[in-house]
Scaffold this active site. Structure first.
Site, PDB file in Angstrom:
ATOM      1  N   ILE A 404      20.992  34.682  11.418  1.00 12.54           N
ATOM      2  CA  ILE A 404      19.932  35.636  11.731  1.00 12.54           C
ATOM      3  C   ILE A 404      20.202  36.329  13.053  1.00 12.54           C
ATOM      4  CG2 ILE A 404      17.442  35.804  12.161  1.00 12.54           C
ATOM      5  CD1 ILE A 404      17.378  33.154  10.289  1.00 12.54           C
ATOM      6  N   ASP A 405      20.819  35.632  13.995  1.00 14.26           N
ATOM      7  CA  ASP A 405      21.111  36.215  15.295  1.00 14.26           C
ATOM      8  C   ASP A 405      22.111  37.359  15.161  1.00 14.26           C
ATOM      9  OD1 ASP A 405      20.445  36.227  17.963  1.00 14.26           O
ATOM     10  OD2 ASP A 405      21.797  34.622  18.535  1.00 14.26           O
ATOM     11  N   ASP A 406      23.221  37.112  14.466  1.00 10.60           N
ATOM     12  CA  ASP A 406      24.193  38.179  14.247  1.00 10.60           C
ATOM     13  C   ASP A 406      23.562  39.345  13.509  1.00 10.60           C
ATOM     14  OD1 ASP A 406      27.328  37.867  14.776  1.00 10.60           O
ATOM     15  OD2 ASP A 406      26.459  35.880  14.597  1.00 10.60           O
ATOM     16  N   GLU A 409      21.448  41.531  15.816  1.00 10.24           N
ATOM     17  CA  GLU A 409      22.242  42.308  16.760  1.00 10.24           C
ATOM     18  C   GLU A 409      23.086  43.368  16.060  1.00 10.24           C
ATOM     19  OE1 GLU A 409      22.137  42.267  20.152  1.00 10.24           O
ATOM     20  OE2 GLU A 409      20.424  40.959  19.873  1.00 10.24           O
ATOM     21  N   HIS A 480      15.653  38.225  19.667  1.00  6.33           N
ATOM     22  CA  HIS A 480      16.518  39.265  19.114  1.00  6.33           C
ATOM     23  C   HIS A 480      15.938  39.852  17.831  1.00  6.33           C
ATOM     24  CE1 HIS A 480      20.093  37.236  21.355  1.00  6.33           C
ATOM     25  NE2 HIS A 480      19.405  38.044  22.140  1.00  6.33           N
TER      26      HIS A 480
END
Length: 669
Positions: A404-406, A409, A480
């Site tokens: 989910i972070d990638d 971003e 994020h």
């Protein structure tokens, strides 16, 4: 103070973090603290980054962790019978170069000696031919004995030693392959573990069942406190405690091994093997990370897969691609590779630094990122079976485990690019946003890979004595995602508001947020504040003011910010450490988002970045500012030292990106 008495050579204390890094450029206020000086730094940094883009459009910096990667690579080759002299010598050169003066090896730059890392490095050097009575080896073995010997090391270290008879399998926690049959509603089923742990545990159940022992090339008596009693008995924890209960459960599992039905065990092993093979990526790796790959290779080899079998051949080749060759001939093994993460962060940095949205490098990067979007279900779909795919992974190949972070971003990066195929860009963004929203946990926040992966039981297992094995929501990932949703015009979506409420509730009394995937409170705070202001919270909001005040209070005398990894263990280290470029940038990004551009704290932070920039346009940063597992596994992303300072300088000169959208969000529109 506990944090200053770890016995490390040249240890840095919280009180000793104000030493100024020697500048390579003029740092007088007129030269370094003005927008024009920042602009010149931006130009140098932009040129540096653009020159390092791959022709296909991606960026990737080296990923440093610690020497256990290199030691285990040699042990794997020894186990498989493929260790050669050239590889061994190159690995040993690297391992020796990482040894500290006291004979130990640390898990992060400037950190204390680590028992398990020291044992594994020592054994690797014995494989390379280093004599046990050589001064550097004798120092290491003496230190190991003083701290309890092999018996006091973590389980994973003792598993590697058991492969060669240096440790007894009976003295290791039992890990039955029948776990593969536990239904999803049952505690300790494999989906109760975080994806990195799940991918490691499944092959280890096969290894644990088979208990292989290869001939040991030498004894390791010098690593025991008493070679005659290498594993002295220890009292169990109280039966009423969680630790005591799981210790006794492990004893039951050892008893079960003796009576397990052969047909059931064989079936479980075969099912686990199919599970492993089904999750091998197109490049031959598993999950794009080293631990699942090495244990999967061992497990399948034990089941009769020879080294020329396509599955094992591809697996070994994928591990070779994790090799970084140094100029001195040393060979370093990366635990992972980070091209998607590095590329989206580089794109954001360049765009925020003023590179035009239709610049050829940004267009190539956007095209490459869109090509990397994942369009099939992975393990995440076990808990979200109806959710359409659309995320991005961290690595070149890792379709089973997008994160989910990638994804957040990448969406933020794509939104900054004026790609000629606008329809394709919008489709990619919409799919990424929809997948991310669908991965929201029930508490309103987001984790890295899974939904509601918060079972309290896996961390209690005697087997799980190293690092995190579950994946609960974190402030940095949630920040994020909230920022991404705000930029997409969804600041007032109920799901976004739940994420904001969670973040506000997670703020600590100091004003900071814990950083799960970066070091530590500086990273967490640097991730959350820009998200909250992007979502429309006014800079006068109490949470924003408390965060800004905390950041100003922990600024170092040299104008920078730094936080040591010991902050994960010791309260006195929170927000304290030698100033680094990446952590200074995180603090500045938060302060700029909080409306602090014209304050002395920001001015001094900009001066630090301008003054410490190297002649070729980047920054030196030996300190580890990335987190794999808090305290246990630390990362030095070599591109962090560049992309984050460039982003911070760009926002200082050009203002906050998407400020108009934040204003609309603040107005409730």
């Amino acid at each position: 103070m506990t944090a200053t008495t770890d016995g490390s050579t040249g240890a840095v204390t919280p009180e000793a973090t104000s030493a100024t890094t020697a500048p390579l450029t003029d740092t007088t206020p007129e030269a370094a603290g003005t927008p024009s000086a920042a602009g010149r730094a931006i130009q140098r940094a932009t040129d540096f980054l653009l020159a390092r883009q791959d022709a296909q459009g991606w960026w990737k910096g080296d990923l440093d962790t610690n020497v256990t990667m290199d030691a285990e690579d040699l042990l794997l080759r020894q186990f498989l019978g493929i260790r050669d002299r050239a590889t061994t010598d190159a690995a040993a050169l690297f391992i020796r170069g990482e040894q500290r003066e006291d004979g130990t090896w640390a898990t992060f730059y400037g950190g204390p000696g680590d028992l398990s890392a020291t044992i594994e490095a020592y054994v690797a050097l014995r494989l390379a031919g280093d004599a046990p009575d050589a001064p550097h080896m004798a120092r290491a073995s003496a230190w190991v004995r003083e701290r309890g010997g092999i018996a006091a090391s973590r389980v994973f270290t003792r598993i590697w030693l058991a492969l060669f008879g240096w440790w007894k399998w009976d003295d290791l926690p039992e890990l039955p392959p029948e776990l593969i049959y536990f239904p999803k509603w049952m505690p300790l089923n494999i989906y109760d573990f975080g994806c990195w742990a799940r991918q490691t545990i499944v092959p280890l159940t096969i290894v644990s069942a088979k208990r292989p022992v290869r001939p040991a090339p030498f004894p390791l008596d010098e690593l025991h406190t008493d070679p005659g009693d290498p594993n002295p008995a220890r009292p169990l924890a109280p039966v009423a405690s969680w630790d005591g209960a799981f210790q006794r459960l492990d004893k039951i599992m050892h008893g079960y091994r003796k009576v397990a039905l052969k047909r059931l065990r064989k079936s479980a092993i075969n099912t686990a093997a199919r599970w492993i093979i089904e999750r091998q990526e197109n490049d031959g790796c598993w999950g794009g990370i080293q631990p699942p790959a090495v244990y999967s290779v061992i497990a399948l080899h034990l089941l009769g897969y020879d080294l020329q079998h396509p599955v094992l051949k591809a697996g070994l080749a994928s591990l070779d691609r994790f090799t970084v060759w140094r100029e001195d001939g040393a060979r370093m093994i990366e635990a992972c590779q980070s091209p998607v993460w590095d590329t989206c962060l580089a794109t954001i940095a360049l765009a925020d630094a003023g590179v035009p949205a239709d610049h050829p490098s940004l267009l190539k990067a956007a095209t490459w990122m869109m090509d990397e979007q994942i369009d099939r279900p992975g393990d995440w779909s076990v808990r979200r079976p109806q959710l359409a795919s659309g995320g991005w992974a961290f690595e070149f190949e890792n379709d089973n485990y997008p994160d989910i972070d990638d994804t957040a971003e990448v969406v933020l990066a794509l939104r900054r690019v004026a790609h000629p195929d606008r329809a394709r860009l919008e489709r990619a963004i919409e799919r990424g946003v929809s997948w991310s929203v669908g991965m929201q946990s029930k508490d309103g926040a987001w984790a890295a890979f899974d939904v509601d992966n918060t079972s309290p039981f896996p961390n209690r297992l005697p087997f799980c004595d190293f690092g995190e094995v579950i994946d609960p929501p974190s402030a940095d990932v949630t920040g994020h995602v909230v920022e991404m949703l705000a930029v997409e015009g969804r600041a007032h979506d109920p799901r976004t508001r739940r994420g904001i409420d969670w973040l506000l509730a997670e703020q600590e009394e100091s004003g900071a947020w814990f950083g799960r995937w970066g070091v530590n409170y500086v990273y967490g705070t640097g991730s959350v504040v820009p998200a909250l202001t992007a979502a429309g919270l006014p800079v006068s909001h109490p949470a924003i003011r408390r965060a800004a005040d905390w950041l100003a209070s922990v600024q170092n005398e040299d104008g920078g910010w730094g936080e040591d990894l010991r902050s994960y263990r010791y309260e006195d280290w929170k927000g304290h450490g030698v100033s680094t470029a990446s952590q200074t940038a995180w603090a500045l990004m938060a302060l700029l988002a909080a409306g602090e551009r014209d304050t002395k704290a920001v001015e001094r932070g900009i001066e630090f970045l301008v003054g410490t920039q190297t002649e070729d346009g980047t920054w030196d940063e030996p300190y580890f500012t990335g987190t794999g597992f808090p305290w246990d596994f630390s990362i030095n992303y070599h591109l962090y030292r560049h992309v984050f300072p460039l982003t911070a300088l760009g926002r200082y000169v050009h203002g906050e990106p998407f400020a108009d959208r934040a204003a609309l969000a603040a107005e409730g529109r």
